[in-house]
Design a protein around this motif. Structure first.
Motif, PDB file in Angstrom:
ATOM      1  N   GLY A 177       0.815  -1.194  -0.236  1.00 11.65           N
ATOM      2  CA  GLY A 177       0.195  -0.020   0.151  1.00 11.65           C
ATOM      3  C   GLY A 177       0.913   1.128   0.143  1.00 11.65           C
ATOM      4  O   GLY A 177       0.242   2.307   0.145  1.00 11.65           O
ATOM      5  N   VAL A 178       2.172   1.135  -0.231  1.00  9.29           N
ATOM      6  CA  VAL A 178       2.937   2.280  -0.154  1.00  9.29           C
ATOM      7  C   VAL A 178       2.610   3.387  -1.182  1.00  9.29           C
ATOM      8  O   VAL A 178       2.316   4.507  -0.899  1.00  9.29           O
ATOM      9  CB  VAL A 178       4.289   1.851  -0.231  1.00  9.29           C
ATOM     10  N   GLU A 179       2.575   2.880  -2.372  1.00  2.00           N
ATOM     11  CA  GLU A 179       2.353   3.655  -3.511  1.00  2.00           C
ATOM     12  C   GLU A 179       0.902   4.209  -3.425  1.00  2.00           C
ATOM     13  O   GLU A 179       0.330   5.576  -3.539  1.00  2.00           O
ATOM     14  CB  GLU A 179       2.346   2.858  -4.840  1.00  2.00           C
ATOM     15  N   TYR A 180      -0.211   3.639  -2.923  1.00  2.56           N
ATOM     16  CA  TYR A 180      -1.468   3.979  -2.705  1.00  2.56           C
ATOM     17  C   TYR A 180      -1.633   5.202  -1.592  1.00  2.56           C
ATOM     18  O   TYR A 180      -2.218   6.117  -1.826  1.00  2.56           O
ATOM     19  CB  TYR A 180      -2.324   2.808  -2.311  1.00  2.56           C
ATOM     20  N   GLU A 181      -0.952   4.924  -0.484  1.00  2.96           N
ATOM     21  CA  GLU A 181      -1.060   5.931   0.643  1.00  2.96           C
ATOM     22  C   GLU A 181      -0.206   7.209  -0.029  1.00  2.96           C
ATOM     23  O   GLU A 181      -0.520   8.285   0.297  1.00  2.96           O
ATOM     24  CB  GLU A 181      -0.139   5.336   1.812  1.00  2.96           C
ATOM     25  N   ARG A 182       1.003   7.020  -0.760  1.00  3.34           N
ATOM     26  CA  ARG A 182       1.697   8.130  -1.382  1.00  3.34           C
ATOM     27  C   ARG A 182       0.762   8.904  -2.196  1.00  3.34           C
ATOM     28  O   ARG A 182       0.651  10.243  -2.373  1.00  3.34           O
ATOM     29  CB  ARG A 182       3.017   7.727  -1.925  1.00  3.34           C
ATOM     30  N   ASP A 183      -0.010   8.174  -3.018  1.00  4.43           N
ATOM     31  CA  ASP A 183      -0.872   8.884  -3.851  1.00  4.43           C
ATOM     32  C   ASP A 183      -2.273   9.540  -3.170  1.00  4.43           C
ATOM     33  O   ASP A 183      -2.468  10.908  -3.441  1.00  4.43           O
ATOM     34  CB  ASP A 183      -1.771   7.968  -4.932  1.00  4.43           C
ATOM     35  N   ARG A 184      -2.490   8.993  -1.976  1.00  4.50           N
ATOM     36  CA  ARG A 184      -3.549   9.829  -1.085  1.00  4.50           C
ATOM     37  C   ARG A 184      -2.839  11.046  -0.535  1.00  4.50           C
ATOM     38  O   ARG A 184      -3.506  12.161  -0.541  1.00  4.50           O
ATOM     39  CB  ARG A 184      -3.918   8.855  -0.041  1.00  4.50           C
ATOM     40  N   MET A 185      -1.847  10.960  -0.029  1.00  7.35           N
ATOM     41  CA  MET A 185      -1.114  12.231   0.746  1.00  7.35           C
ATOM     42  C   MET A 185      -0.889  13.078  -0.301  1.00  7.35           C
ATOM     43  O   MET A 185      -0.988  14.273  -0.314  1.00  7.35           O
ATOM     44  CB  MET A 185       0.172  11.859   1.145  1.00  7.35           C
ATOM     45  N   HIS A 186      -0.417  12.772  -1.691  1.00  8.71           N
ATOM     46  CA  HIS A 186      -0.127  13.648  -2.858  1.00  8.71           C
ATOM     47  C   HIS A 186      -1.400  14.345  -3.168  1.00  8.71           C
ATOM     48  O   HIS A 186      -1.328  15.631  -3.193  1.00  8.71           O
ATOM     49  CB  HIS A 186       0.543  12.846  -4.063  1.00  8.71           C
ATOM     50  N   ASN A 187      -2.543  13.621  -3.368  1.00  7.21           N
ATOM     51  CA  ASN A 187      -3.867  14.644  -3.736  1.00  7.21           C
ATOM     52  C   ASN A 187      -4.479  15.329  -2.461  1.00  7.21           C
ATOM     53  O   ASN A 187      -4.926  16.303  -2.814  1.00  7.21           O
ATOM     54  CB  ASN A 187      -4.901  13.187  -3.972  1.00  7.21           C
ATOM     55  N   ALA A 188      -4.318  14.823  -1.509  1.00  6.56           N
ATOM     56  CA  ALA A 188      -4.726  15.656  -0.144  1.00  6.56           C
ATOM     57  C   ALA A 188      -3.838  16.941   0.015  1.00  6.56           C
ATOM     58  O   ALA A 188      -4.332  17.948   0.210  1.00  6.56           O
ATOM     59  CB  ALA A 188      -4.458  14.811   1.101  1.00  6.56           C
ATOM     60  N   SER A 189      -2.509  16.729  -0.118  1.00  4.16           N
ATOM     61  CA  SER A 189      -1.565  17.826   0.018  1.00  4.16           C
ATOM     62  C   SER A 189      -1.751  18.806  -1.176  1.00  4.16           C
ATOM     63  O   SER A 189      -1.671  19.968  -1.022  1.00  4.16           O
ATOM     64  CB  SER A 189      -0.046  17.445   0.131  1.00  4.16           C
ATOM     65  N   ASN A 190      -1.699  18.368  -2.582  1.00  2.00           N
ATOM     66  CA  ASN A 190      -2.073  19.008  -3.653  1.00  2.00           C
ATOM     67  C   ASN A 190      -3.063  20.119  -3.573  1.00  2.00           C
ATOM     68  O   ASN A 190      -3.516  21.158  -3.992  1.00  2.00           O
ATOM     69  CB  ASN A 190      -2.052  18.069  -4.893  1.00  2.00           C
TER      70      ASN A 190
END
Length: 624
Positions: A258-271
């Motif tokens: 789930g590393v990439e999935y969580e990174r995508d979640r953080m990227h979207n939230a932060s962006n």
């Protein structure tokens, strides 16, 4: 995951009402607050006094020049008709001819007074606003401890944490530096405009024309700031929530890719947060130059009119310097007021969200009955329950009587309503239909604190705190127990076996959620905590699920001892742990479909017998 509830302002309060409600937290500190206002106003007044002194100095120098150039008896009194308040106070602009020390002394006194005003205003304002923030933060946290379980079901924990951290920080900015700027620069603007009218009301009237335009721009931009602030606050809550989930679930994140999935979640939230911040920057970047342009237009027109010989004919050189200096100084405080507007609107938006939480209804508690100890006689009469109006019933027509000291086991597939039923006992949720009686009284007649004081709980999801082993067992009101009782409870839960092997023993820090301990060790501490409470009602929700077979065997014996004389509700998937229960209730789709002892249910050859046979075949080593 709980559904996302966006941060919104209080639906019934305007921005001014929100700000006034913020200030109401200072009701016990009005003296210091007024002193801070006095200091900031004094600071601004000294700015105007300095301009007046400058004009007075110009007129005084003209008086000296006229005296030195004129014949005796022909010196012109430049103080006659002067608009300088210093001239009237000191007896005319030509007073410098006799007392050259007056201007330096007054200038020094203005500087001293200005410094005192700045310090007193700044220190007192910081003091009262920090009190405000402290009271607001503790009030919000205390509110969290009074809200019902349903509130936490529908709000993400990241958003709730964000409100007590980020939102309160936004209020801090609005209530400290911003409020100081508003009072200090606002007083300066008022003082300068008043001084301009005092010097020449015809020229000063130009600002009366421009002020409504500035007000319209500020009003429009304020609404935009508040909208963007709410979006930013919600996005910060999302960032906090994603981070919290990734940190607490880092093992699952790595094990299940789930590393990439969580990174995508953080990227979207932060962006999303970044985009809203940039929109805020655009609004800030446009509003300030527009306001400055309006002020510059007014000043340009003012200069054009002031340079008219007919206007100059009615003003002395000092008065002209005073007027232009005051008009020129207006640009800076107006710019600062326009710049601080964004912080004020952020604070108002954050405070609105905080107040909407503070105005949530508390957990209902209309009970008045308090008992030192209950017997533990329960009667469930036609109990139905749903988590929301839209969702269907989780429990349907539950009828059950439990005698004092009886051990009731609840079994069934996941989602059958076992945990929901026992959650109604301490009133974590309130049933929709029917009644639950405890010793003949409706549980709603008991006060919440008293009702829950009679109940001990060991759940499948153990909750421990970042503290010592001792404080986790003797948690809260249990801390009044002597150390010997704490050790006895730990021994009964078979926790001493690992506690005594630790270097610091009971003083060992166990980390967040007891991360320094194994799952079985954490569960033993939870059992020890329940044993220490010595409550007449005991709820065991998969209390031995995290234990190995040997530990489970020991703790099962300890639980059998502690259950004697106590009304006990046991939820278990491993049927081997509840074979000695007085009665076993088999639940399915929110209903009790079978009940009886272990042997009676096996003889019925129904659902329980099927579950038992399946577990016996799958896990024969668990059978007793």
């Amino acid at each position: 995951m709980a559904s996302t509830i966006p941060d919104t302002e209080h639906p019934e309060m305007s921005g001014l009402q929100v700000y006034l409600r913020l200030l109401s937290y200072l009701k016990n500190y009005w003296g210091i607050f007024l002193l801070s206002i006095l200091g900031l106003v004094l600071f601004s007044a000294m700015e105007v006094a300095f301009i007046d002194l400058f004009g007075y100095t110009v007129n005084a120098i003209n008086a000296i020049s006229g005296e030195s150039a004129a014949l005796p008896g022909q010196m012109t009194d430049m103080g006659e008709g002067s608009t300088s308040w210093l001239a009237g106070l000191l007896g005319g602009d030509d007073a410098l001819a006799e007392s050259r020390w007056i201007i330096p002394v007054i200038m020094f006194m203005i500087a001293i007074t200005r410094g005192i005003g700045f310090f007193v205003g700044g220190y007192c304002m910081t003091y009262v606003t920090q009190i405000l923030v402290h009271n607001l933060r503790t009030h919000l946290f205390n509110k969290y401890t009074s809200l019902p379980s349903r509130f936490f079901d529908t709000n993400m924990s990241g958003h709730l944490i964000s409100r007590i951290t980020f939102h309160v920080a936004q209020v801090t900015h609005a209530a400290t530096n911003s409020l100081k700027v508003i009072i200090r620069e606002g007083a300066l603007v008022i003082g300068l405009i008043s001084y301009l009218f005092y010097l020449n009301w015809r020229l000063a009237a130009i600002f009366v024309i421009v002020l409504p335009l500035i007000g319209a721009v500020v009003g429009y931009v304020s609404n935009r700031f508040r909208l963007l602030s709410r979006r930013i606050q919600s996005s910060v809550g999302n960032v906090t929530h994603v981070t919290q989930e990734a940190v607490s679930g880092y093992r699952e994140m790595h094990l299940f890719g789930g590393v990439e999935y969580e990174r995508d979640r953080m990227h979207n939230a932060s962006n999303y947060n970044r985009r809203q911040q940039m929109k805020m920057a655009v609004a800030e970047g446009i509003s300030t130059p527009v306001i400055q342009l309006l002020v510059a237009m007014a000043l340009s027109l003012l200069m054009w009119l002031a340079l008219d010989p007919n206007v100059l004919a009615n003003m002395s050189g000092g008065e002209f310097v005073q007027f232009l200096g005051s008009a020129a100084l207006l640009a800076k405080p107006i710019r600062q007021l326009s710049e601080v507007n964004s912080n004020v609107q952020k604070g108002i938006a954050a405070a609105g969200t905080i107040f909407s939480t503070l105005d949530e209804p508390n957990e209902p508690d209309l009970g008045t009955v308090e008992k030192a100890r209950v017997e533990g006689h329960f009667q469930f009469k036609n109990i139905s329950f749903a988590y929301s109006e839209e969702a269907g019933n989780v429990l349907n027509g539950i009828d059950l009587e439990v005698k004092p000291g009886e051990v009731i086991a609840l079994v069934g597939q996941s989602g059958s309503g076992k945990t929901t039923l026992v959650n109604l006992i301490p009133r974590f949720y309130n049933h929709r239909e029917g009644a639950i009686l405890l010793d003949g009284l409706d549980i709603r007649d008991y006060t919440l604190d008293n009702l829950r004081s009679h109940i001990a709980l060991v759940s499948q999801n153990v909750t421990l705190f970042n503290d010592t082993i001792y404080n986790n067992i003797a948690y809260g009101s249990l801390g009044k127990n002597p150390p010997s009782a704490v050790r006895e409870a730990a021994g009964a839960a078979h926790a001493l076996e690992f506690i005594d092997r630790l270097p610091d023993g009971f003083d060992t820090q166990i980390g967040d959620e007891g991360i320094m301990l194994s799952g079985g060790q954490r569960q033993r501490l939870a059992i020890a905590r329940a044993l220490l409470k010595n409550a007449p009602v005991l709820i065991l929700d998969e209390a031995t699920s995290a234990l190995d077979t040997e530990s489970e065997h020991h703790i099962q014996k300890a639980l059998e001892q502690v259950m004697k004389g106590r009304t006990t509700f046991v939820i278990a998937h491993r049927l081997s742990t509840i074979e000695n229960a007085d009665r076993i209730m088999v639940m399915d789709k929110g209903q009790i479909i079978e009940q009886g002892t272990h042997s009676e249910l096996l003889a019925m050859n129904g659902r329980y017998a099927q579950l038992h046979q399946k577990q016996f075949n799958d896990e024969p080593h668990l059978a007793i």
